[in-house]
Design a protein around this motif. Structure first.
Motif, mmCIF file in Angstrom:
data_model
loop_
_atom_site.group_PDB
_atom_site.id
_atom_site.type_symbol
_atom_site.label_atom_id
_atom_site.label_comp_id
_atom_site.label_asym_id
_atom_site.label_seq_id
_atom_site.Cartn_x
_atom_site.Cartn_y
_atom_site.Cartn_z
ATOM 1 N N THR A 283 0.817 -1.210 0.000
ATOM 2 C CA THR A 283 0.000 0.000 0.000
ATOM 3 C C THR A 283 0.854 1.265 0.000
ATOM 4 O O THR A 283 0.340 2.361 0.007
ATOM 5 C CB THR A 283 -0.916 0.047 1.241
ATOM 6 N N THR A 284 2.182 1.101 0.020
ATOM 7 C CA THR A 284 3.045 2.282 0.074
ATOM 8 C C THR A 284 3.336 2.803 -1.326
ATOM 9 O O THR A 284 3.313 2.050 -2.293
ATOM 10 C CB THR A 284 4.397 1.951 0.754
ATOM 11 N N ARG A 285 3.612 4.101 -1.410
ATOM 12 C CA ARG A 285 3.946 4.681 -2.723
ATOM 13 C C ARG A 285 5.250 4.125 -3.246
ATOM 14 O O ARG A 285 5.369 3.760 -4.397
ATOM 15 C CB ARG A 285 4.048 6.213 -2.596
ATOM 16 N N THR A 286 6.269 4.097 -2.361
ATOM 17 C CA THR A 286 7.532 3.467 -2.729
ATOM 18 C C THR A 286 7.395 1.991 -2.367
ATOM 19 O O THR A 286 7.187 1.666 -1.213
ATOM 20 C CB THR A 286 8.690 4.072 -1.897
ATOM 21 N N PRO A 287 7.477 1.087 -3.357
ATOM 22 C CA PRO A 287 7.277 -0.335 -3.038
ATOM 23 C C PRO A 287 8.333 -0.814 -2.047
ATOM 24 O O PRO A 287 9.502 -0.451 -2.146
ATOM 25 C CB PRO A 287 7.441 -1.028 -4.394
#
Lengths: 242, 242
Positions: free
Chosen positions: B58-62
């Motif tokens: 769910t994070t922008r940076t995987p």
């Protein structure tokens, strides 16, 4: 760019002049007093068609009010020469920087100096998380200064009489046993790396917040807030105005 | 779901048992010790094909490492009966709740009780911002309890001997003039609304952090952190273990 009625309100509280204010559907009526205050500072008002505001804003939940303010760059010369300073080095997260500015102002800190490879001071999320504190002035709020090289900045602050204390995860003096009443510049580092050893020569000491195991660290904005409020507590206890 | 090597590490530090750990390309080698620790708790290991991890997270940076842990629900009976408690009412932002859990643990708080119309305690962002502190136990860290009705919860805490102090933006006793050494339950409210008046009868007092104008409020996670660390400071000054 200022996103949301609360940030616009906070900026106006601190005397910011807005170039323009952009209103979503229904916002002209819902935020009439805010729009009037913005207009009084010379802001141009634009009502946007349905769907336009959502494309301009950077927030997940679209904000009904956006505004644009001119940047007034401040320098170290704009800072008071007493009280507490908060210096951030290489801060990467805009939410952290904005929150630090908000907390530093609330704790009566004279200024925030963001230096090094920092997130842009004017990133909309910095502005938003500062809740308007970004727009403080030397007479009303906290002055926020953007600086380049951390070493040169710390050296200059030393020449100006600031006692520079690095915040360290361990090994420093317990923060509540250090005299923080006056002329302290608290220095916090990057979220992952903290302060690099290359800055040691530009620091007069270091402070540590004792943490309870298993905790190994605090979020940098939390750490900065805790120390700024300890300085405020010490000033109150000493009967010294911020 | 635990996202990122740091949270997984923090959870394992606190004795969490992982059901599974999911690794992106190259993570098996890059995080070998972490994977071994996870396996030792019984975790199943899955290496994911390129692009799959990005879709799960769910994070922008995987994040290169994800894990799944079973939920161990805790109740008020799992809490210590001394020290400090932090009670959140109707907290809406997952980052705030996670940060509060992280700070509360670092300050040696006995427990965090999240009640009312709160963001889900197991929201991935709560887990992530807690840096693993979510997984604390009564013997190692801070116990995190999810509760329903705030009034019933506060009444029960009162019966159990906790002095319930509401955090209020104004009108309360200055937080640093209140004895916070023992058996205090600090209660913080929703980000926008604070604590509702309906809770007044379930509180034994209220505390306020003096703020410097023009600041009118602090972020709720900052306010909770400041008061938890003041309690820790008072305990250290009194020679009382957390």
């Amino acid at each position: 760019m200022l996103e949301g009625p609360r940030v616009v309100d906070g900026a106006l509280d601190r005397g910011a002049r807005l170039d323009a204010i952009y209103l979503g559907s229904g916002a002209m009526r819902a935020f009439a007093p805010l729009v009037q205050r913005a207009v009084a500072t010379g802001a141009r008002v634009a009502e946007l068609k349905e769907g336009v505001l959502e494309k301009l804003g950077t927030t997940r939940t679209p904000q009904p009010v956006l505004a644009v303010a001119s940047i007034t760059p401040r320098s170290l010369d704009d800072l008071a020469t007493r009280g507490t300073l908060l210096v951030t080095v290489d801060l990467g997260d805009p939410g952290n920087l904005g929150t630090i500015i908000r907390s530093a102002e609330a704790a009566g800190t004279a200024g925030v100096v963001a230096c090094g490879n920092s997130v842009d001071l004017y990133n909309p999320k910095v502005v938003r998380s500062s809740a308007g504190a970004m727009f403080g002035t030397a007479t009303f709020g906290t002055v926020v200064v953007e600086q380049g090289d951390p070493m040169a900045t710390l050296e200059e602050l030393g020449r100006r009489g600031w006692r520079r204390l690095g915040a360290s995860a361990d090994g420093g003096e317990p923060y509540d046993e250090v005299d923080l009443v006056d002329a302290c510049a608290l220095v916090v580092g990057n979220e992952a790396r903290g302060l690099g050893p290359e800055l040691d020569d530009c620091l007069d000491g270091s402070v540590t917040i004792p943490l309870n195991p298993p905790a190994e660290s605090l979020n940098v904005a939390m750490a900065a807030t805790v120390v700024c409020f300890e300085a405020a507590r010490q000033r109150r206890a000493a009967g010294v105005a911020p």
